[in-house]
Write an enzyme that holds these catalytic residues in place. Structure first.
Site, PDB file in Angstrom:
ATOM      1  CE  LYS A   1      54.624  36.089  56.966  1.00 47.46           C
ATOM      2  NZ  LYS A   1      53.539  36.633  57.785  1.00 47.46           N
TER       3      LYS A   1
ATOM      4  CB  CYS B   1      26.202  44.740  55.804  1.00 48.09           C
ATOM      5  SG  CYS B   1      26.327  46.302  56.689  1.00 48.09           S
TER       6      CYS B   1
ATOM      7  CG  HIS C   1      47.780  31.402  49.025  1.00 44.06           C
ATOM      8  ND1 HIS C   1      47.841  30.868  47.756  1.00 44.06           N
ATOM      9  CD2 HIS C   1      46.544  31.114  49.489  1.00 44.06           C
ATOM     10  CE1 HIS C   1      46.684  30.282  47.479  1.00 44.06           C
ATOM     11  NE2 HIS C   1      45.883  30.415  48.519  1.00 44.06           N
TER      12      HIS C   1
ATOM     13  CD  GLU D   1      41.020  33.401  43.572  1.00 42.99           C
ATOM     14  OE1 GLU D   1      41.298  32.844  44.643  1.00 42.99           O
ATOM     15  OE2 GLU D   1      40.518  34.529  43.519  1.00 42.99           O
TER      16      GLU D   1
ATOM     17  CG  ASN E   1      38.191  38.590  45.004  1.00 39.40           C
ATOM     18  OD1 ASN E   1      38.517  37.986  43.984  1.00 39.40           O
ATOM     19  ND2 ASN E   1      38.487  38.153  46.216  1.00 39.40           N
ATOM     20  CD  GLU E   2      37.008  34.046  47.002  1.00 46.51           C
ATOM     21  OE1 GLU E   2      37.303  34.423  48.145  1.00 46.51           O
ATOM     22  OE2 GLU E   2      37.332  32.940  46.537  1.00 46.51           O
TER      23      GLU E   2
ATOM     24  CB  CYS F   1      25.013  49.055  58.804  1.00 48.64           C
ATOM     25  SG  CYS F   1      24.406  49.380  57.141  1.00 48.64           S
TER      26      CYS F   1
HETATM   27  C1  GLA Z   1      40.307  33.705  47.568  1.00 52.81           C
HETATM   28  C2  GLA Z   1      40.503  35.125  47.055  1.00 52.81           C
HETATM   29  C3  GLA Z   1      41.924  35.456  46.717  1.00 52.81           C
HETATM   30  C4  GLA Z   1      42.879  34.847  47.723  1.00 52.81           C
HETATM   31  C5  GLA Z   1      42.636  33.361  47.806  1.00 52.81           C
HETATM   32  C6  GLA Z   1      43.581  32.655  48.733  1.00 52.81           C
HETATM   33  O1  GLA Z   1      39.949  32.822  46.630  1.00 52.81           O
HETATM   34  O2  GLA Z   1      39.688  35.429  45.964  1.00 52.81           O
HETATM   35  O3  GLA Z   1      42.044  36.857  46.688  1.00 52.81           O
HETATM   36  O4  GLA Z   1      42.701  35.433  48.956  1.00 52.81           O
HETATM   37  O5  GLA Z   1      41.334  33.153  48.300  1.00 52.81           O
HETATM   38  O6  GLA Z   1      43.345  31.280  48.766  1.00 52.81           O
HETATM   39 ZN    ZN Z   2      24.831  47.650  55.679  1.00 53.01          ZN
END
Ligand code: GLA
Ligand code: ZN
Length: 673
Positions: free
Chosen positions: A357, A157, A359, A308, A151-152, A159
């Site tokens: 919560k 990092c 959103h 999204e 996800n996104e 490390c």
């Molecule tokens: C991002 C994430 C989601 C959520 C939205 C909220 O786009 O991918 O999981 O957290 O933001 O705006």
């Molecule tokens: Zn790392």
């Protein structure tokens, strides 16, 4: 279904669905309500690693099975995520090396999300094992439409594993320390590297200043390249695990528009279909979201999925303004107009607790189905379902291309001077908006995209030039193209070393100018920009280049109030069959409008005032879809010469005069002869 071919299954209309946060006996009720809202797709399993693998090597997919079956039974398509966007607690605890070290040098112990070290081989191994199992289990599901990896992807990092890998990466790239030292110009402030082990990336305990800029730009940019590549390797690893069991469904990951961290042009060839998350700031102009859509479409020059957007409000801006009535609909049609195939929300059901919560969601707590949001979603879903499917095969039409370049973004924003705060994206937006407000559609391209066919190509604040770019532009202009570049372009090579022959020197003949000095002015020290005939064209602030002609014609010069009024601000040079323009100053809206007019003068492009509405076209075989979108909360009557067709949303035949409700949209379908 063919790869990339989501279009054939009707417009996806759904969003993130996280029912594991709710009791299971509420799921059927959710799905009933979602179906009534015309939702036909759910993105599931985004953050479920701890449920799927509660202890190392112990897998439990029973809950996901039940959810999948329920969705299948109800005819809801599934975009299946791989769940690797957040580490399970057991993993962070048992194997601290999977956790990231942040830019301050602090080791994350566990928690939050987007938190795996991309160079941890243990994370890679555990992710692969999980994803292979998921792919094997669900690849044949009838309602599966696409894979959503992690996800996104974001953040870096610092490390020890990353540092070790970075040293290796640099050895492969530079072969020896002398090359590296030269490339980074590391004799500056005694930074000469005499042993590979002396290399530590720029972070707050090393070379990064508190304003986020670092001492050796070459090192900073290399670290960004390296982290972007490391994250891409994570994506590829999961994609490979999926493809082992499923060669049919497209694999995507949700991008974030013009976000800085990742060079999306480098990623795009590895993504089957681009998807992205659009969260305009409440007060952003419509030109901002339009620009981001165009950038995301430009990555592959193909339609994308809006993965999204919020149906009403975010929770993470300082002020989370509600979208006004019909604004979500307008933004959805804008996405569609700019190439989206599929409109999805974050999220389908509100969180009952936790960081999100507040959103916005399609189903809120309380009387969800009687809410304004629900009604708007329902209406939009119905409309989308009625649109012709060949719309999804259609291509956005633009005759202007803007070059976007993540490396220039990194290089420019790491520069200390000539202004303290310079935002690459804001500067690109200044040029994009000028076209948008002039009714001219734009494609985004990379430095190496084939430019044939574009009437105008603009490279705003394109700070770093390489040989391929220089060759690309030379070929384009030679064969008759119109090219514009601007202040803070052509400063440095790909290692962020300033061109010693002078700024812009690789294209000096083509541009016909030179620049020895560069002013930087505050907002209250604006300078007049004047045409050759003495007409005031606009005002400039920020960077003002003292442009000296070396053959180019002066289009505009600076006002008498500055000592360099004999220098040009805007020039044009005839070069073989084409023209090369240069804009040396940060112009205000009037100045930009005049610049665009100059640029398109004598071409097939027309400047029309379209500040509060947009007209965009998607073309498929013999059909043309023209989207006319009212981007403000007021009724407008607009006249667009030569336009006619049947409005797909009202079924009315329209010709030239278009009445638009507040945030209203008209989609004219016409045949192409
Ligand atoms: C991002 C994430 C989601 C959520 C939205 C909220 O786009 O991918 O999981 O957290 O933001 O705006
Ligand atoms: Zn790392």
């Amino acid at each position: 279904m063919e790869l990339n071919d989501l279009g054939k299954i009707s417009m996806l209309f759904g969003g993130d669905y996280n029912p594991e946060q709710w009791p299971e006996d509420s799921w059927q009720d959710d799905i009933d309500k979602l179906k009534r809202a015309n939702i036909n797709s759910a993105t599931i399993n985004v953050f479920s690693w701890a449920l799927l693998e509660p202890r190392e090597g112990e897998y439990d997919f029973t809950q996901l099975d039940r959810l999948f079956e329920l969705l299948e039974k109800n005819g809801i398509n599934v975009i299946l995520a791989t769940s690797t966007g957040a580490l399970p607690m057991w993993m962070s605890t048992k194997y601290p090396e999977v956790n990231r070290v942040n830019v301050e040098g602090i080791k994350q112990k566990q928690g939050k999300r987007h938190n795996a070290c991309p160079n941890s081989w243990l994370f890679q191994k555990l992710a692969r094992q999980l994803v292979e199992r998921i792919a094997k289990k669900y690849a044949k599901k009838g309602n599966l439409v696409a894979w959503h990896v992690s996800n996104e992807y974001e953040g870096y990092c610092y490390c020890n594993q990353c540092v070790e890998e970075f040293r290796q990466w640099l050895q492969n790239k530079y072969k020896n320390l002398s090359n590296l030292n030269q490339s980074w110009n590391s004799n500056f402030w005694s930074h000469t590297i005499n042993d590979w082990n002396e290399i530590i990336p720029p972070m707050l305990t090393t070379d990064l200043f508190s304003n986020g800029k670092s001492v050796l730009s070459g090192a900073e940019i290399d670290y960004r390249r390296f982290q972007s590549e490391s994250l891409l390797k994570n994506f590829m690893l999961e994609k490979k695990a999926i493809k082992k069991f499923d060669r049919n469904h497209p694999v995507t990951t949700n991008f974030m528009g013009s976000k800085k961290d990742i060079d999306y042009f480098k990623w795009a060839p590895h993504i089957d279909i681009i998807s992205w998350d659009s969260y305009p700031m409440p007060d952003d102009k419509a030109s901002k979201s339009a620009m981001e859509h165009d950038l995301m479409r430009g990555l592959k020059q193909k339609p994308f999925i809006l993965m999204e957007q919020t149906p009403n409000q975010q929770n993470w801006y300082p002020f989370n303004k509600l979208k006004q009535p019909n604004e979500m609909r307008m933004l959805s049609y804008q996405a569609l107009a700019h190439g989206a195939n599929g409109i999805n929300f974050f999220q389908l059901k509100q969180s009952r607790s936790g960081a999100e919560k507040f959103h916005g969601a399609v189903l809120t707590v309380g009387d969800a189905v009687n809410s304004r949001t629900y009604r708007e979603v329902q209406k939009l879903g119905k409309e989308l379902a009625s649109l012709p499917t060949d719309l999804q095969d259609s291509k956005f039409k633009a005759e202007v291309a803007i070059v976007f370049d993540w490396e220039s973004y990194w290089g420019l924003e790491n520069s200390i001077g000539p202004l303290e705060e310079l935002s690459y994206v804001d500067e690109v937006q200044r040029f994009y908006k000028a076209f948008y407000d002039s009714g001219i559609s734009v494609d985004f391209v990379s430095k190496t995209t084939n430019l044939e066919g574009y009437t105008v190509v603009v490279a705003p604040v394109l700070y770093m030039w390489n040989d391929e770019f220089v060759a690309n532009i030379t070929k384009y202009v030679k064969s008759g193209g119109r090219f514009l570049t601007t202040y803070l372009s052509g400063i440095a090579n790909e290692n962020d070393q300033i061109f010693v022959e002078g700024y812009l020197s690789p294209l000096q003949k083509l541009l016909g100018i030179k620049i020895d000095e560069r002013d930087a002015r505050s907002e209250n020290e604006a300078i007049n920009i004047v045409s050759n005939k003495g007409r005031l064209l606009g005002k400039a602030t920020g960077v003002c280049d003292l442009v000296i002609s070396q053959g180019a014609k002066s289009v505009a010069h600076y006002g008498k109030e500055v000592f360099y009024s004999d220098c040009s601000a805007i020039t044009v040079n005839d070069f073989e069959k084409g023209k090369a323009f240069y804009c040396g100053a940060g112009l205000d809206t009037t100045g930009m409008k005049n610049l665009i007019q100059q640029l398109v003068d004598g071409t097939s492009l027309d400047v029309v005032n379209s500040v509060n509405f947009e007209v965009s076209t998607r073309i498929s075989n013999n059909k043309k879809y023209t989207f006319i979108i009212n981007t403000i909360d007021q009724t407008q009557d607009v006249k667009i010469s030569g336009i006619k067709g049947v409005d797909l949303l009202s079924n009315k035949e329209l010709c030239e005069k278009i009445h638009l409700e507040p945030f209203g949209t008209v989609i004219l379908k016409s045949e192409i002869d």
